[in-house]
Design an enzyme around this catalytic site. Structure first.
Site, PDB file in Angstrom:
ATOM      1  N   ASP A  10       0.886  -1.161   0.000  1.00  0.00           N
ATOM      2  CA  ASP A  10       0.000   0.000   0.000  1.00  0.00           C
ATOM      3  C   ASP A  10       0.927   1.215   0.000  1.00  0.00           C
ATOM      4  O   ASP A  10       2.130   1.095   0.264  1.00  0.00           O
ATOM      5  CB  ASP A  10      -0.880  -0.027   1.260  1.00  0.00           C
ATOM      6  CG  ASP A  10      -1.758   1.208   1.387  1.00  0.00           C
ATOM      7  OD1 ASP A  10      -2.262   1.695   0.359  1.00  0.00           O
ATOM      8  OD2 ASP A  10      -1.921   1.705   2.516  1.00  0.00           O
ATOM      9  N   ASP A  12      -0.112   4.993   1.133  1.00  0.00           N
ATOM     10  CA  ASP A  12      -0.328   5.894   2.271  1.00  0.00           C
ATOM     11  C   ASP A  12      -0.237   5.148   3.599  1.00  0.00           C
ATOM     12  O   ASP A  12      -0.930   4.148   3.807  1.00  0.00           O
ATOM     13  CB  ASP A  12      -1.697   6.570   2.161  1.00  0.00           C
ATOM     14  CG  ASP A  12      -1.779   7.511   0.974  1.00  0.00           C
ATOM     15  OD1 ASP A  12      -0.715   7.882   0.448  1.00  0.00           O
ATOM     16  OD2 ASP A  12      -2.891   7.874   0.568  1.00  0.00           O
TER      17      ASP A  12
END
EC number: 5.4.2.6
Length: 213
Positions: A10, A12
């Protein structure tokens, strides 16, 4: 030798922290619509895509919005967010992020990115790490956001690796659920009592150890 063939990260909260920029952009939008927005409210948006986040915010409004109005508000939020992230640089990489990517590459594994941000490529460019990924899936190329497994399944497919041979790395509950629904091993970044579905949880990529999973 790792039992995995690919690692899908991922963006963020894992590689960089744009959460503060998202917070400022959402707060500005919410308050323009007369909706109170604070850090507690913002926690509800973690791991949720843009339109899903907007729906949660507008649910607190006294008025009803047309689909066209919602799209316009989402674009307004994104413009403000883009102005904020234009100031990002490699200094915004989280501790251990580059080392983790280099460790995965040195092990001969494929590297993917699964981000619900439509600005993923912009952020990677500002951070100077675009070339470290073999494939990037962002919100513009999927129909369903996390916790649906689509984003991680698409990343695995484009990397040419079976889901069960992938390690997914996430910091959000919705993201971990997405990884597990895709049939992958889930490495959580954060707190074990929050990321209860994760197979293993570490504090940050500074604690990343590929041989331990």
């Amino acid at each position: 030798m790792s039992r995995f063939k690919a690692v899908i990260f991922d963006l963020d909260g894992v590689i960089t922290d744009t959460a503060h920029y998202h917070y400022l952009a959402w707060k500005r939008l919410a308050e323009s619509q007369g909706v109170h927005f604070d850090h507690a409210f913002n926690e509800n948006l973690k791991g949720i895509d843009r339109m899903g986040s907007l729906d949660l915010i507008l649910a607190s409004s006294k008025r009803v919005y047309t689909p066209e109005e919602k799209l316009a508000l989402a674009d307004e939020k994104n413009r403000h967010y883009q102005e904020l992230i234009a100031t990002m640089s490699s200094a915004d990489l989280l501790p251990g992020a580059v080392r983790a990517l280099d460790v995965v590459r040195a092990a001969g594994l494929r590297i993917g990115l699964a981000s619900v941000s439509k600005n993923a490529f912009t952020v990677l460019g500002r951070l100077g790490i675009t070339d470290k990924f073999d494939y990037v899936v962002d919100a513009a190329t999927i129909a369903r956001g996390k916790p649906d497994p689509e984003i991680f399944l698409k990343a695995a497919r484009e990397l040419g690796v079976a889901p069960e041979d992938c390690l997914g790395v996430e910091d959000a509950v919705a993201g971990v659920a997405s990884i597990k629904s895709a049939g992958m091993f889930a490495l959580g970044i954060g707190h074990p009592f929050v990321l209860t579905q994760a197979d293993v949880v570490i504090t940050s990529l500074g604690d990343f150890n590929l041989e331990s999973y």
